[in-house]
Design an enzyme around this catalytic site. Structure first.
Site, short mmCIF file in Angstrom:
data_model
loop_
_atom_site.label_atom_id
_atom_site.label_comp_id
_atom_site.label_asym_id
_atom_site.label_seq_id
_atom_site.Cartn_x
_atom_site.Cartn_y
_atom_site.Cartn_z
N GLN A 174 -10.63 0.79 1.00
CA GLN A 174 -11.06 -0.11 -0.07
C GLN A 174 -9.89 -0.89 -0.68
OE1 GLN A 174 -11.36 3.19 -0.04
NE2 GLN A 174 -11.06 4.14 -2.05
N GLU A 223 1.17 -36.28 29.14
CA GLU A 223 0.16 -35.30 28.69
C GLU A 223 -1.16 -35.97 28.30
OE1 GLU A 223 2.81 -31.50 27.20
OE2 GLU A 223 1.91 -32.78 25.68
N SER A 263 2.90 9.56 11.00
CA SER A 263 4.32 9.65 11.31
C SER A 263 4.57 10.34 12.65
CB SER A 263 5.04 10.42 10.20
OG SER A 263 6.43 10.36 10.38
N GLN A 318 9.05 15.98 9.96
CA GLN A 318 8.03 14.98 10.24
C GLN A 318 6.66 15.62 10.43
OE1 GLN A 318 8.61 11.47 10.04
NE2 GLN A 318 10.20 12.64 9.01
N HIS A 369 4.38 15.78 7.37
CA HIS A 369 3.77 14.57 6.80
C HIS A 369 2.26 14.66 6.81
CE1 HIS A 369 6.56 11.44 5.57
NE2 HIS A 369 7.38 11.80 6.54
N TYR A 419 0.85 -1.19 0.00
CA TYR A 419 0.00 0.00 0.00
C TYR A 419 0.89 1.24 0.00
CZ TYR A 419 -3.43 3.50 0.81
OH TYR A 419 -4.21 4.61 0.64
N HIS A 431 0.09 -39.93 20.24
CA HIS A 431 1.47 -39.47 20.05
C HIS A 431 2.45 -40.58 20.47
CE1 HIS A 431 -0.36 -35.56 19.61
NE2 HIS A 431 0.81 -34.96 19.45
N ASN A 436 -2.81 6.55 6.63
CA ASN A 436 -3.44 7.33 7.69
C ASN A 436 -4.10 6.39 8.70
OD1 ASN A 436 -5.88 6.48 6.53
ND2 ASN A 436 -6.19 8.40 5.43
N GLU A 440 8.46 6.05 16.71
CA GLU A 440 8.73 5.50 15.38
C GLU A 440 10.15 5.87 14.96
OE1 GLU A 440 7.01 5.87 10.81
OE2 GLU A 440 6.66 7.49 12.23
N HIS A 441 10.47 7.16 15.02
CA HIS A 441 11.82 7.67 14.73
C HIS A 441 12.39 8.30 16.00
CE1 HIS A 441 9.47 8.18 10.90
NE2 HIS A 441 10.52 7.56 10.40
N ASP A 499 14.42 8.21 5.57
CA ASP A 499 13.22 8.24 4.74
C ASP A 499 13.52 7.96 3.27
OD1 ASP A 499 11.30 8.63 6.64
OD2 ASP A 499 11.00 10.77 6.26
#
Length: 429
Positions: free
Chosen positions: A186, A410, A233, A255, A258, A124, A415, A209, A322-323, A356
């Site tokens: 979608q 068990e 971001s 940043q 963004h 994406y 088994h 987003n 994140e950063h 980036d």
């Protein structure tokens, strides 16, 4: 920016909150769209593309002619920059390859692990106000190195039904197999279920987003894996008096531009630096082409004075950025002490923008505190580790009794029988 001075730990939970809607607030909308695309396929994709992107499309697939036309529209200097970035990203991710691991755990018991690519992946790529062609490089290059058979890319169309030329150029350059003019919820739903024209994939990658982030999380409820929850971001900088205030301000603004829901934070033990950075932000923001967007993000951002470095590090690990940029005379303390961060940038001459675009590391990273339990995208993100084992007759004799005892303990008689039958056959030879 909001200012805080030596906030007590009781306030940290509030200070680490991101300026986004909650999952619950968005989930209902996402699930309704998912349900419609699951049942109506391309018809529903076209409906929501018209609603959200303002364009009616009869065909979502980008044609070869459109790719050729896009290549002509990309300036030569941008092509050269993309080539440099591609080279560095390829080098860094190729170095992450691991060879087959093989061990004889007990005499006659051979175990090994091999990597296999995820066959079908969906990428994406955000469009809208900032078409992120750089994200194509960050996702398609490791997918190609890993050996993914199908690399499907979705990116939202503009008002005339086109995808940004640089996105198409980068996608073609990096081995994407199909490109579709679909964005938002979608697109994630189409990749999750498959439609008449868009293939179902096994794993979805890419930032977006907050609606895309929630859509990816909903996709996991239908058996499709995702790279991570990668939403708006965010950047946290720790800086002391050794930092350059202009550099720090420029990174915060890089940043903030963004999106309006981005968040940037400066933590410092120097009130003087905080004041200087605040002034630099006021000056530098005036020349930004995305000034209005950056200003809204800055309004939701924070300047935090924390006197003790140990308290600062504890807060940063709690925020889990994140950063994370470190501009400190005591940088080793923060480098060695950081536990929760997507990607770390060290020193006055390591801007976050490098990661980036062109240093080679990946910029698709966990946000909203998810770096506490998620890694950023890397080569392993596009593969699975499969274990193999082969046991000789002697090997089964060596471990068979232990298996019988453990399975009986068990209460799993089947088994035990699977081993006992073989051991008896060996005794009768």
């Amino acid at each position: 920016m909001k200012k805080y001075k030596n906030p007590p730990q009781s306030q940290w939970s509030m200070l680490t909150q991101r300026p986004t809607q909650s999952f619950d607030e968005i989930e209902q909308t996402v699930k309704a769209i998912f349900n419609e695309i699951q049942t109506k396929g391309d018809t529903a994709v076209a409906k929501y593309t018209s609603l959200f992107d303002g364009i009616k499309l009869d065909n979502f697939l980008v044609t070869d002619d459109e790719i050729k036309e896009a290549e002509k529209q990309v300036p030569s200097e941008l092509k050269e920059a993309i080539a440099l970035a591609k080279s560095n990203i390829y080098k860094f991710h190729s170095a992450q390859k691991t060879s087959k691991i093989e061990v004889e755990t007990t005499k006659g018991v051979f175990c090994w692990q091999e990597k296999r690519p995820i066959q079908k992946v969906g990428l994406y790529i955000p469009g809208g106000t900032a078409p992120l062609f750089s994200t194509v490089l960050m996702l398609a290059i490791p997918a190609q190195i890993a050996g993914c058979e199908e690399i499907i890319l979705c990116s939202p169309p503009d008002k005339i039904g086109k995808v940004n030329p640089a996105i198409l150029y980068a996608a073609n350059l990096c081995g994407v197999t199909k490109i579709f003019k679909v964005g938002g919820i979608q697109a994630v739903a189409a990749l999750t279920f498959g439609t008449e024209t868009i293939s179902k994939v096994y794993k979805i990658f890419g930032p977006g987003n907050q609606f895309v982030t929630v859509a990816k999380q909903v996709a996991t409820q239908f058996g499709t894996a995702i790279d991570m929850p990668a939403g708006p971001s965010e950047l946290l900088i720790y800086a002391d008096d050794s930092a350059n205030p202009a550099f720090v301000a420029s990174d915060l603004l890089s940043q903030a531009e963004h999106g309006t829901d981005s968040q940037v934070i400066l933590v410092s033990n120097s009130q003087k630096l905080i004041d200087e950075v605040e002034k630099e932000i006021d000056d530098q923001i005036q020349v930004l082409t995305r000034k209005e967007i950056a200003q809204k993000a800055i309004d939701n951002s924070k300047l935090i004075f924390i006197e003790k470095e140990s308290d600062a590090l504890d807060f940063i690990n709690e925020y889990a950025p994140e950063h994370f940029i470190i501009c400190s005379k005591n940088e080793a303390y923060f480098v060695n002490g950081i536990q929760n961060a997507g990607s770390v940038f060290i020193g006055n001459f390591t801007p976050e923008s490098a990661g980036d675009y062109a240093s080679g590391t990946n910029h698709t990273l966990p946000t909203n505190g998810f770096s506490k339990n998620y890694s950023g995208v890397n080569l392993d993100s596009f593969s699975k580790a499969i274990t193999f084992q082969k046991i000789s007759e002697q090997g089964l004799k060596n471990i068979g009794n232990a298996i019988e005892i453990m399975s009986e303990a068990e209460g799993l008689q089947g088994h035990k029988n699977a081993v006992t039958l073989r051991l008896n056959a060996l005794q009768n030879e």
